[in-house]
Motif scaffolding. Structure first.
Motif, PDB file in Angstrom:
ATOM      1  N   PHE A   1      11.814 -10.335   0.191  1.00 28.45           N
ATOM      2  CA  PHE A   1      10.917  -9.943  -0.891  1.00 28.45           C
ATOM      3  C   PHE A   1      10.761  -8.425  -0.846  1.00 28.45           C
ATOM      4  O   PHE A   1      10.624  -7.862   0.242  1.00 28.45           O
ATOM      5  N   VAL A   2      10.806  -7.802  -1.999  1.00 27.41           N
ATOM      6  CA  VAL A   2      10.470  -6.376  -2.070  1.00 27.41           C
ATOM      7  C   VAL A   2       9.289  -6.286  -3.026  1.00 27.41           C
ATOM      8  O   VAL A   2       9.403  -6.629  -4.205  1.00 27.41           O
ATOM      9  N   ILE A   3       8.158  -5.874  -2.494  1.00 28.07           N
ATOM     10  CA  ILE A   3       6.938  -5.856  -3.300  1.00 28.07           C
ATOM     11  C   ILE A   3       6.459  -4.426  -3.484  1.00 28.07           C
ATOM     12  O   ILE A   3       6.153  -3.736  -2.513  1.00 28.07           O
ATOM     13  N   SER A   4       6.426  -4.017  -4.742  1.00 30.64           N
ATOM     14  CA  SER A   4       5.942  -2.676  -5.021  1.00 30.64           C
ATOM     15  C   SER A   4       4.476  -2.779  -5.428  1.00 30.64           C
ATOM     16  O   SER A   4       4.114  -3.650  -6.220  1.00 30.64           O
ATOM     17  N   THR A   5       3.663  -1.928  -4.870  1.00 37.68           N
ATOM     18  CA  THR A   5       2.227  -2.028  -5.197  1.00 37.68           C
ATOM     19  C   THR A   5       1.454  -0.725  -4.964  1.00 37.68           C
ATOM     20  O   THR A   5       1.863   0.129  -4.187  1.00 37.68           O
ATOM     21  N   HIS A   6       0.352  -0.611  -5.717  1.00 37.04           N
ATOM     22  CA  HIS A   6      -0.628   0.443  -5.413  1.00 37.04           C
ATOM     23  C   HIS A   6      -1.710  -0.166  -4.533  1.00 37.04           C
ATOM     24  O   HIS A   6      -2.371   0.498  -3.787  1.00 37.04           O
ATOM     25  N   GLN A   7      -1.896  -1.490  -4.760  1.00 40.55           N
ATOM     26  CA  GLN A   7      -3.033  -2.144  -4.122  1.00 40.55           C
ATOM     27  C   GLN A   7      -2.651  -2.663  -2.732  1.00 40.55           C
ATOM     28  O   GLN A   7      -2.444  -3.860  -2.531  1.00 40.55           O
ATOM     29  N   VAL A   8      -2.560  -1.708  -1.813  1.00 33.71           N
ATOM     30  CA  VAL A   8      -2.053  -2.041  -0.485  1.00 33.71           C
ATOM     31  C   VAL A   8      -2.921  -3.055   0.253  1.00 33.71           C
ATOM     32  O   VAL A   8      -2.419  -3.864   1.022  1.00 33.71           O
ATOM     33  N   ARG A   9      -4.221  -3.021  -0.024  1.00 26.44           N
ATOM     34  CA  ARG A   9      -5.112  -3.953   0.692  1.00 26.44           C
ATOM     35  C   ARG A   9      -4.780  -5.414   0.357  1.00 26.44           C
ATOM     36  O   ARG A   9      -4.988  -6.301   1.176  1.00 26.44           O
ATOM     37  N   ASP A  10      -4.275  -5.632  -0.853  1.00 29.17           N
ATOM     38  CA  ASP A  10      -3.914  -7.006  -1.247  1.00 29.17           C
ATOM     39  C   ASP A  10      -2.776  -7.560  -0.398  1.00 29.17           C
ATOM     40  O   ASP A  10      -2.565  -8.766  -0.341  1.00 29.17           O
ATOM     41  N   LEU A  11      -2.019  -6.667   0.185  1.00 28.33           N
ATOM     42  CA  LEU A  11      -0.816  -7.113   0.900  1.00 28.33           C
ATOM     43  C   LEU A  11      -0.880  -6.867   2.402  1.00 28.33           C
ATOM     44  O   LEU A  11       0.130  -6.958   3.093  1.00 28.33           O
ATOM     45  N   GLU A  12      -2.076  -6.552   2.862  1.00 31.31           N
ATOM     46  CA  GLU A  12      -2.227  -6.332   4.308  1.00 31.31           C
ATOM     47  C   GLU A  12      -1.836  -7.596   5.062  1.00 31.31           C
ATOM     48  O   GLU A  12      -2.056  -8.713   4.590  1.00 31.31           O
ATOM     49  N   ASN A  13      -1.277  -7.409   6.206  1.00 31.21           N
ATOM     50  CA  ASN A  13      -0.796  -8.510   7.059  1.00 31.21           C
ATOM     51  C   ASN A  13       0.336  -9.310   6.415  1.00 31.21           C
ATOM     52  O   ASN A  13       0.620 -10.427   6.810  1.00 31.21           O
ATOM     53  N   LEU A  14       0.938  -8.762   5.396  1.00 33.24           N
ATOM     54  CA  LEU A  14       2.027  -9.479   4.735  1.00 33.24           C
ATOM     55  C   LEU A  14       3.303  -8.654   4.756  1.00 33.24           C
ATOM     56  O   LEU A  14       4.368  -9.153   5.134  1.00 33.24           O
ATOM     57  N   ILE A  15       3.177  -7.392   4.343  1.00 33.47           N
ATOM     58  CA  ILE A  15       4.404  -6.608   4.219  1.00 33.47           C
ATOM     59  C   ILE A  15       4.855  -6.029   5.562  1.00 33.47           C
ATOM     60  O   ILE A  15       4.072  -5.574   6.376  1.00 33.47           O
ATOM     61  N   ASP A  16       6.144  -6.081   5.739  1.00 34.64           N
ATOM     62  CA  ASP A  16       6.773  -5.542   6.949  1.00 34.64           C
ATOM     63  C   ASP A  16       8.277  -5.522   6.702  1.00 34.64           C
ATOM     64  O   ASP A  16       8.863  -6.600   6.532  1.00 34.64           O
ATOM     65  N   PRO A  17       8.901  -4.408   6.628  1.00 36.93           N
ATOM     66  CA  PRO A  17       8.441  -3.033   6.861  1.00 36.93           C
ATOM     67  C   PRO A  17       7.765  -2.398   5.642  1.00 36.93           C
ATOM     68  O   PRO A  17       7.697  -3.003   4.583  1.00 36.93           O
ATOM     69  N   VAL A  18       7.316  -1.164   5.891  1.00 39.72           N
ATOM     70  CA  VAL A  18       6.647  -0.399   4.837  1.00 39.72           C
ATOM     71  C   VAL A  18       7.566   0.743   4.410  1.00 39.72           C
ATOM     72  O   VAL A  18       8.055   1.495   5.250  1.00 39.72           O
ATOM     73  N   ILE A  19       7.788   0.816   3.108  1.00 41.31           N
ATOM     74  CA  ILE A  19       8.595   1.920   2.571  1.00 41.31           C
ATOM     75  C   ILE A  19       7.667   2.751   1.691  1.00 41.31           C
ATOM     76  O   ILE A  19       7.004   2.204   0.812  1.00 41.31           O
ATOM     77  N   ILE A  20       7.637   4.044   1.949  1.00 41.01           N
ATOM     78  CA  ILE A  20       6.832   4.912   1.074  1.00 41.01           C
ATOM     79  C   ILE A  20       7.768   5.838   0.321  1.00 41.01           C
ATOM     80  O   ILE A  20       8.661   6.462   0.901  1.00 41.01           O
ATOM     81  N   ILE A  21       7.554   5.884  -0.949  1.00 44.20           N
ATOM     82  CA  ILE A  21       8.437   6.661  -1.812  1.00 44.20           C
ATOM     83  C   ILE A  21       7.600   7.739  -2.497  1.00 44.20           C
ATOM     84  O   ILE A  21       6.473   7.499  -2.912  1.00 44.20           O
ATOM     85  N   ASP A  22       8.147   8.934  -2.524  1.00 40.46           N
ATOM     86  CA  ASP A  22       7.414  10.040  -3.154  1.00 40.46           C
ATOM     87  C   ASP A  22       8.392  10.965  -3.864  1.00 40.46           C
ATOM     88  O   ASP A  22       9.373  11.407  -3.260  1.00 40.46           O
ATOM     89  N   GLU A  23       8.121  11.224  -5.111  1.00 37.68           N
ATOM     90  CA  GLU A  23       8.975  12.071  -5.944  1.00 37.68           C
ATOM     91  C   GLU A  23      10.451  11.707  -5.824  1.00 37.68           C
ATOM     92  O   GLU A  23      11.318  12.570  -5.647  1.00 37.68           O
ATOM     93  N   GLY A  24      10.722  10.429  -5.869  1.00 36.93           N
ATOM     94  CA  GLY A  24      12.103   9.969  -5.861  1.00 36.93           C
ATOM     95  C   GLY A  24      12.776   9.969  -4.500  1.00 36.93           C
ATOM     96  O   GLY A  24      13.986   9.755  -4.413  1.00 36.93           O
ATOM     97  N   ARG A  25      11.998  10.228  -3.428  1.00 41.56           N
ATOM     98  CA  ARG A  25      12.601  10.219  -2.086  1.00 41.56           C
ATOM     99  C   ARG A  25      11.911   9.166  -1.231  1.00 41.56           C
ATOM    100  O   ARG A  25      10.698   8.966  -1.342  1.00 41.56           O
ATOM    101  N   ILE A  26      12.687   8.517  -0.376  1.00 35.77           N
ATOM    102  CA  ILE A  26      12.062   7.589   0.566  1.00 35.77           C
ATOM    103  C   ILE A  26      11.623   8.423   1.760  1.00 35.77           C
ATOM    104  O   ILE A  26      12.461   8.941   2.504  1.00 35.77           O
ATOM    105  N   ILE A  27      10.316   8.589   1.889  1.00 35.11           N
ATOM    106  CA  ILE A  27       9.842   9.487   2.942  1.00 35.11           C
ATOM    107  C   ILE A  27       9.427   8.710   4.190  1.00 35.11           C
ATOM    108  O   ILE A  27       9.210   9.302   5.241  1.00 35.11           O
ATOM    109  N   PHE A  28       9.354   7.400   4.059  1.00 38.55           N
ATOM    110  CA  PHE A  28       8.879   6.600   5.202  1.00 38.55           C
ATOM    111  C   PHE A  28       9.439   5.193   5.084  1.00 38.55           C
ATOM    112  O   PHE A  28       9.358   4.588   4.019  1.00 38.55           O
ATOM    113  N   ASN A  29      10.031   4.703   6.175  1.00 42.74           N
ATOM    114  CA  ASN A  29      10.596   3.352   6.147  1.00 42.74           C
ATOM    115  C   ASN A  29      10.520   2.798   7.574  1.00 42.74           C
ATOM    116  O   ASN A  29      11.410   3.038   8.383  1.00 42.74           O
ATOM    117  N   GLU A  30       9.425   2.126   7.881  1.00 42.27           N
ATOM    118  CA  GLU A  30       9.209   1.685   9.265  1.00 42.27           C
ATOM    119  C   GLU A  30       8.656   0.263   9.331  1.00 42.27           C
ATOM    120  O   GLU A  30       7.939  -0.168   8.434  1.00 42.27           O
TER     121      GLU A  30
END
Lengths: 280, 262
Positions: free
Chosen positions: A180-209
């Motif tokens: 599953f790839v879930i894109s969201t603003h509402q991170v609290r809704d997905l706590e304890n669910l998503i793993d790994p976390v990808i953070i994207i900013d200005e078209g770049r993947i700045i975090f993928n852990e």
């Protein structure tokens, strides 16, 4: 499973949203795709599903180019956009007409999911509220048993009990064969669910852990205004009522509960140091 | 499983399309026939009073031709109407069928499919109305059969122009997202006008007046072109219009459909 290699994409000429983007999506995970408004999350999901054509590089699912929109690929990937369309049919008819396109479709699983979400199978789709429609499309997507399910803001429009049911359903639906790839603003809704976390900013993947890496190397600490409880290097400070909320390096064995909002804000403001610390 | 063409997938897609558009199809067809039925009542009534019994069949002929052409324009122009908003587009493009299958089904149903359906349904409608009104008004109306009034040659010409119009509006539907039908009609008008005015302009520039142009070209035809050659030119230009141009437009439509994004 899904590989993005040196992919570049632009809506307008000479203004790339993504440039040489690299990302590997492996099976068996629930990826959380986080980012600010306009960061490119929805665009990335559309590129992953072949709805938008990239200009350079490659996006493949098990070696097959998604941009070719082959039926084989399309029957193994399902996208739930933030705004979606359902035709004027009964739920039953929709299932009958659309399920035949998905070879792994699991009818009994769908019945369970519909029951779990509290939906009435006999109803017309147009008579449902937005939230009910969303629950139906989520249930249908999961029942297709597609290997890759992309969701754009899936919890928008869901009421509080439905959000927790959503988490439960996703957690029960994941297995080694699917992602599953879930894109969201509402991170609290997905706590304890998503793993790994990808953070994207200005078209770049700045975090993928992975969560394990984050938890083993970072601490989420609530402290007083003088940061007296802070131990180790502080990567980010957020002022909250009665003190500060800190993201620090983890020194003790005691694991602190992961706070996605703090992590997200910390990564956006101090990407380099946090990523370096996690990679060391 | 073939990734370009699979008859089972086409069947599933056809079924889906029919079910989703069932309401619209039934409403439009029944609305059209309902209106035509009311008009035939007045014609039959008039016929009964004035003894012009076959006026109703003249009406049938005109209505059938209107139905054929209007239907082709509407069906071709609305072919991809379910891909004209982002949400609808996503639902369509994510369906596991190939672009070729999507293209093929839409081309066939909106052209040949429509021609067959309108022919059969109109014949049945005409049979029904003629039977009803001849019984109600106690008049004798000939059985309406399209090919009694149209020669095979004329029918072929009608089919050629139908496919020509279809290919234009089909391309419009594939290439234009918002209001494809109206925009295609507008483009057609603009292109036609531009060509007409450009031709008139060049005639005036090169020959001074239209009379002069007619005189010079008339002399040229008389002296240098045989009737046989002119017929051949006419025949070949007809081929260009009935085969080459529609074919090119269909191929372009396919690639436009393939290029579609959300």
């Amino acid at each position: 499973m899904l590989n993005i290699k040196e992919m570049s994409f632009a809506y307008k000429r000479n203004k790339n949203l993504f440039e040489n983007l690299e990302l590997d999506i492996a099976s068996g995970n629930i990826y959380g795709l986080l980012g600010k408004n306009g960061a490119g999350k929805s665009t990335l999901l559309k590129i992953m599903s072949g709805l938008l054509y990239y200009q350079k590089g490659s996006v493949t699912i098990d070696g097959l180019d998604v941009a070719k929109r082959l039926p084989k690929v399309l029957s193994d990937i399902y996208i739930i956009p933030e705004e979606f369309y359902l035709p004027d049919l009964s739920m039953e008819k929709y299932i009958e007409l659309y399920s035949v396109f998905y070879p792994k479709f699991n009818e009994s699983f769908l019945s369970d999911l519909i029951k779990e979400f509290g939906l009435d199978r006999g109803k017309k789709l147009h008579s449902l509220s937005y939230g009910q429609k969303k629950k139906f499309i989520i249930a249908f997507a999961i029942a297709t048993e597609c290997s890759i399910i992309l969701m754009d803001e899936p919890t928008n429009g869901l009421d509080i009990p439905s959000k927790s049911k959503f988490r439960k359903i996703i957690a029960s639906a994941i297995n080694d064969e699917r992602t599953f790839v879930i894109s969201t603003h509402q991170v609290r809704d997905l706590e304890n669910l998503i793993d790994p976390v990808i953070i994207i900013d200005e078209g770049r993947i700045i975090f993928n852990e992975f969560i394990e890496t984050i938890s083993s190397k970072l601490s989420f600490v609530k402290t007083d205004k003088e940061n007296s409880k802070a131990k180790g290097k502080v990567f980010y400070t957020e002022t909250v009522f009665g003190g500060n909320y800190l993201l620090t390096e983890r020194l003790s064995d005691e694991e602190s509960p992961l706070d996605f909002e703090l992590l997200f804000n910390a990564v956006l403001s101090n990407t380099v140091e946090i990523v370096e610390h996690l990679n060391n | 499983m073939n990734q370009i063409f699979d008859i089972k997938r086409i069947y599933k897609y056809t079924r889906l399309k029919l079910e989703v558009n069932k309401k619209l199809i039934v409403l439009s067809v029944s609305g059209f026939f309902g209106f035509a039925f009311i008009v035939t009542f007045f014609i039959a009534n008039f016929s009964a009073n004035h003894g012009t019994y076959n006026m109703i069949n003249t009406f049938h002929m005109g209505t059938f031709v209107f139905m054929l052409f209007a239907g082709i324009v509407i069906l071709a122009g609305r072919t991809f109407h379910d891909m004209n908003s982002q949400e609808r587009s996503i639902a369509q493009l994510m369906l596991p069928i190939s672009t070729f299958e999507r293209f093929l089904l839409h081309v066939l149903t909106s052209s040949a499919g429509w021609i067959i359906i309108s022919f059969v349904s109109y014949e049945l409608f005409a049979l029904f109305t003629n039977f009803i009104w001849s019984s109600v008004f106690n008049i004798s109306i000939d059985t309406f059969y399209i090919f009694n009034n149209v020669s095979t040659y004329d029918a072929v010409k009608v089919l050629e122009s139908l496919f020509f119009i279809h290919s234009i509006f089909f391309l419009g539907a594939g290439a234009i997202k918002k209001y494809p039908m109206a925009k295609t009609a507008l483009y057609l008008f603009v292109v036609n006008s531009v060509f007409t005015f450009a031709t008139m302009f060049f005639i005036l520039i090169l020959f001074g007046s239209f009379e002069n142009f007619a005189l010079i070209t008339g002399n040229f035809y008389d002296n240098y072109l045989s009737e046989e050659l002119l017929l051949k030119v006419g025949e070949y230009s007809e081929y260009v219009f009935i085969i080459f141009i529609p074919l090119v437009l269909y191929v372009v439509s396919y690639f436009k459909l393939k290029e579609r994004e959300v």
